[in-house]
Design a protein around this motif. Structure first.
Motif, PDB file in Angstrom:
ATOM      1  N   LYS A   1       0.824  -1.209   0.000  1.00  0.00           N
ATOM      2  CA  LYS A   1       0.000   0.000   0.000  1.00  0.00           C
ATOM      3  C   LYS A   1       0.858   1.259   0.000  1.00  0.00           C
ATOM      4  CE  LYS A   1      -1.970  -1.120   3.902  1.00  0.00           C
ATOM      5  NZ  LYS A   1      -1.264  -2.380   4.190  1.00  0.00           N
ATOM      6  N   SER A   2       1.833   1.282   0.904  1.00  0.00           N
ATOM      7  CA  SER A   2       2.712   2.462   0.956  1.00  0.00           C
ATOM      8  C   SER A   2       3.457   2.637  -0.355  1.00  0.00           C
ATOM      9  CB  SER A   2       3.718   2.330   2.085  1.00  0.00           C
ATOM     10  OG  SER A   2       3.053   2.347   3.320  1.00  0.00           O
ATOM     11  N   THR A   3       3.886   1.514  -0.917  1.00  0.00           N
ATOM     12  CA  THR A   3       4.594   1.577  -2.190  1.00  0.00           C
ATOM     13  C   THR A   3       3.704   2.227  -3.250  1.00  0.00           C
ATOM     14  OG1 THR A   3       5.698  -0.461  -1.551  1.00  0.00           O
ATOM     15  CG2 THR A   3       5.859   0.178  -3.861  1.00  0.00           C
TER      16      THR A   3
ATOM     17  N   PHE B   1       2.418  11.778   6.079  1.00  0.00           N
ATOM     18  CA  PHE B   1       3.153  10.549   6.318  1.00  0.00           C
ATOM     19  C   PHE B   1       2.660   9.860   7.579  1.00  0.00           C
ATOM     20  CE2 PHE B   1       5.865  13.352   3.860  1.00  0.00           C
ATOM     21  CZ  PHE B   1       6.301  12.517   2.844  1.00  0.00           C
ATOM     22  N   GLN B   2       2.886   8.560   7.580  1.00  0.00           N
ATOM     23  CA  GLN B   2       2.423   7.734   8.702  1.00  0.00           C
ATOM     24  C   GLN B   2       2.958   8.236  10.039  1.00  0.00           C
ATOM     25  OE1 GLN B   2       2.925   3.617   7.878  1.00  0.00           O
ATOM     26  NE2 GLN B   2       2.019   2.974   9.789  1.00  0.00           N
ATOM     27  N   ASN B   3       4.213   8.707  10.036  1.00  0.00           N
ATOM     28  CA  ASN B   3       4.815   9.158  11.296  1.00  0.00           C
ATOM     29  C   ASN B   3       4.937  10.678  11.347  1.00  0.00           C
ATOM     30  OD1 ASN B   3       6.515   9.236   9.243  1.00  0.00           O
ATOM     31  ND2 ASN B   3       8.235   8.252  10.240  1.00  0.00           N
TER      32      ASN B   3
ATOM     33  N   LEU C   1      -2.831  10.193   2.078  1.00  0.00           N
ATOM     34  CA  LEU C   1      -2.692   9.939   3.515  1.00  0.00           C
ATOM     35  C   LEU C   1      -2.216   8.506   3.722  1.00  0.00           C
ATOM     36  CD1 LEU C   1      -6.196  11.367   4.540  1.00  0.00           C
ATOM     37  CD2 LEU C   1      -4.038  12.591   4.674  1.00  0.00           C
ATOM     38  N   ASP C   2      -1.059   8.348   4.336  1.00  0.00           N
ATOM     39  CA  ASP C   2      -0.540   7.004   4.586  1.00  0.00           C
ATOM     40  C   ASP C   2      -0.784   6.621   6.039  1.00  0.00           C
ATOM     41  OD1 ASP C   2       0.744   4.618   4.734  1.00  0.00           O
ATOM     42  OD2 ASP C   2       2.645   5.311   3.889  1.00  0.00           O
ATOM     43  N   GLU C   3      -1.826   5.852   6.266  1.00  0.00           N
ATOM     44  CA  GLU C   3      -2.228   5.460   7.619  1.00  0.00           C
ATOM     45  C   GLU C   3      -2.098   6.632   8.588  1.00  0.00           C
ATOM     46  OE1 GLU C   3      -0.762   1.772   9.180  1.00  0.00           O
ATOM     47  OE2 GLU C   3      -0.348   1.059   7.155  1.00  0.00           O
ATOM     48  N   PRO C   4      -2.846   7.707   8.339  1.00  0.00           N
ATOM     49  CA  PRO C   4      -2.617   8.928   9.112  1.00  0.00           C
ATOM     50  C   PRO C   4      -2.920   8.774  10.592  1.00  0.00           C
ATOM     51  CG  PRO C   4      -4.610   9.119   7.793  1.00  0.00           C
ATOM     52  CD  PRO C   4      -3.947   7.855   7.367  1.00  0.00           C
TER      53      PRO C   4
HETATM   54 MG   LIG Z   1       2.854   1.212   4.840  1.00  0.00          MG
END
Ligand SMILES: [Mg+2]
Ligand SMILES: Nc1ncnc2c1ncn2[C@@H]1O[C@H](COP(=O)(O)OP(=O)(O)OP(=O)(O)O)[C@@H](O)[C@H]1O
Lengths: 265, 296
Positions: free
Chosen positions: A48-50, A84-86, A163-166
């Motif tokens: 997914k992130s890719t 980003f996720q973080n 949004l990556d796993e926000p």
């Molecule tokens: Mg990911």
């Protein structure tokens, strides 16, 4: 204009290191209309992130192209802002300066200094972070950091918000609160959004369509589910809504019956 | 800059100070704030003073016999009173007050160190950013940095044909290695996330350098700068002993040649204090510049 707003066409992604190569994405195609809210859900490590990074231009697809408003995108840019996720806030800048950095860069020629300040404040207001504008990221909570990340992305006025796993790292209460805020902002600004999530309820609550990915390696889009719920949506009312329950269970079925995570070697 | 008041030496004072502040601060904030503050100040000042007095007394006792080769503190003070009282005395040639000797040394250090800081940060950035520059330069750096500072002096004397630039070069070559190496490590450790932010924003090279790279690497760079200033001060005293002229290093050498042991002791105390202040100064700048940048 027959072409969709954002389209991913036959994306393949192969990572090769030394002699070994792994295919992560296999023939992923997706069309997104302007103003649509799309969730991408799938088991951990499926790519997914890719996929999101390819749309962002941070990663180059091995084959296939991404079109945004009819133009090929292959480099990163503020028209595809990423949360980003973080959170990825710069720790040496205050909350205000983090957003201002993006505003200054994106609107360096189109807005005056005063307008850029206004616009920064306006976006901090959207995520209700004005009160902490002079704090550093290390001095605010995880949920607040994520809100600042969202403000920074929104401030770029992106064509597509990625949004990556926000809300991945947040507790359930904060998470619900932020989901409501994102819904609110989406209603207000009608952004086109691509969001990765692990959370079935979050996907159903927020999305117009849910893209379900099969397990990697060589992940494909397994199924795309329409969520025909009217907006504005309220989580409490939805809990008993028949359509909501149907959508939720079909995502769950996909994830836990048909594409159960098998321990990859 | 006379260093006459507050001759506080011990290096272990700052950490103690920090710990005390931390331990005391929660209790303050009540009406009895002022006395508490005084107590904590006393707690910081009294132990080093006691230690100092104890050491002075011990030294006095050990060296009080007339045959002792090192003078006791009382004799050091009486013999060097001229120097202590007239730091700004200006005579002929190397016959100068201690202030001028220290100033001359500081000037050399300042010049050599600033050059080392600029070149070190630039080279460190290059090595940290480019895989090829690292492969090419790192082995050379690793070999050169082990060469003792004074070993460079004859070569630089041959090259510059003059003592002053040679001493400055020795400072430069001494201070530059820790700055290069720490900067490179800092640059190489910039998280991918920050680079992604920069790419999404399309920051250009210059903006990336000033807005991301330098602040992200700042804590590392300052570690290098702090090690560098310490080494510079170590090297200048030794280098000046060999090149002569005005400077605290030559002052010590000159005092030794004329058997003025008390002068040497006084100079050593001054050297220690100045070195300590230099270190504190860089640490202060580092704290001011990198405040609150601990990763969130
Ligand atoms: Mg990911
Ligand atoms: N730079 C890379 N080099 C090699 N393999 C990679 C690289 N980036 C990702 N992968 C591989 O691609 C696969 C998909 O990774 P990705 O981060 O996209 O997963 P994900 O679906 O986002 O997972 P999660 O939900 O845990 O974040 C993983 O198996 C990962 O090991």
């Amino acid at each position: 204009m027959s072409k969709p707003y954002l389209s991913l066409e036959q994306i393949d992604m192969v990572f090769s290191r030394g002699g070994a190569s792994t295919q992560v994405l296999n023939q992923v195609s997706l069309s997104v209309e302007k103003g649509e809210f799309i969730s991408i859900i799938g088991h951990s490590g499926c790519g997914k992130s890719t996929l999101l990074n390819i749309v962002a231009g941070l990663t180059q697809a091995t084959r296939g192209v991404v079109f945004l408003e009819g133009t090929v995108v292959d480099t990163p840019g503020p028209d595809r802002a990423v949360v980003f996720q973080n959170h990825s806030l710069l720790p040496w800048l205050t909350v205000y300066e983090n957003v201002k950095l993006a505003v200054d860069k994106v609107f360096s020629s189109s807005k005056s200094r005063a307008e850029r300040h206004e616009w920064t404040m306006r976006n901090l207001e959207l995520v209700q972070m004005v009160h902490a504008r002079d704090k550093r990221p290390s001095e605010v909570s995880g949920g607040m950091k994520q809100r600042v990340g969202i403000a920074r992305a929104l401030a770029m006025e992106p064509k597509v918000l990625l949004l990556d796993e926000p809300f991945g790292a947040l507790d359930a209460l904060t998470r619900a609160h932020l989901q409501d805020q994102v819904m609110q902002i989406h209603t207000e600004l009608a952004n086109t959004v691509l969001m990765i999530t692990h959370d079935v309820d979050e996907a159903v609550l927020l999305s117009d369509r849910i893209v379900m990915m099969t397990n990697g390696p060589s992940a494909r889009i397994g199924e795309i589910l329409d969520v025909p719920l009217v907006r504005p949506r309220r989580r409490i009312e939805l809990a008993a809504d028949a359509t909501y329950i149907r959508c939720r269970s079909s995502v769950l079925k996909f994830l836990y019956e048909r594409h159960r995570l098998v321990e990859a070697a | 800059m006379t260093a006459s008041p507050v001759p506080i030496r011990p290096n272990e004072k700052p950490p103690v100070a920090k710990i005390m502040t931390l331990a005391l601060s929660p209790k303050t904030g009540s009406p009895r704030r002022f006395p508490q503050w005084l107590t904590s100040l006393a707690a910081h000042v009294v132990p080093p003073v006691i230690t100092l007095v104890f050491l002075l007394v011990l030294w006095e006792i050990l060296c009080s016999s007339p045959t002792a080769s090192v003078p006791p503190p009382s004799r050091v003070v009486s013999e060097t009173w001229e120097l202590i009282a007239h730091p700004f005395y200006a005579g002929q040639g190397v016959d100068q007050g201690l202030f001028w000797h220290i100033l001359a040394s500081l000037k050399r250090v300042a010049l050599g160190y600033c050059l080392a800081a600029v070149a070190g940060i630039a080279l460190g950035t290059l090595v940290g950013q480019s895989e090829w520059a690292m492969r090419g330069l790192d082995p050379i750096f690793q070999v050169l940095r082990t060469v003792p500072p004074l070993a460079w002096l004859p070569l630089s004397l041959a090259a510059f044909k003059d003592g002053n630039p040679s001493a400055i070069f020795v400072i430069f070559i001494t201070a530059i290695w820790p700055i290069i190496i720490n900067t490179a490590v800092g640059i190489r450790n910039i998280p991918q996330d920050y680079q992604n932010v920069a790419r999404v924003l399309r920051l250009n090279q210059f903006e990336y350098f000033t807005k991301i790279m330098i602040p992200a690497a700042a804590p590392y760079i300052f570690t290098g700068l702090r090690i560098g200033i310490g080494l510079s001060w170590l090297a200048i005293v030794a280098a000046e002993m060999l090149i002569g002229g005005v400077g605290i290093g030559f002052f010590i050498w000159d005092a030794w040649n004329s058997s003025r042991i008390s002068d040497i002791i006084l100079a050593l105390i001054y050297v220690g204090i100045v070195g300590y202040l230099l270190d504190r100064a860089i640490a202060f700048v580092a704290r001011t510049v990198t405040r609150n940048t601990a990763s969130a």
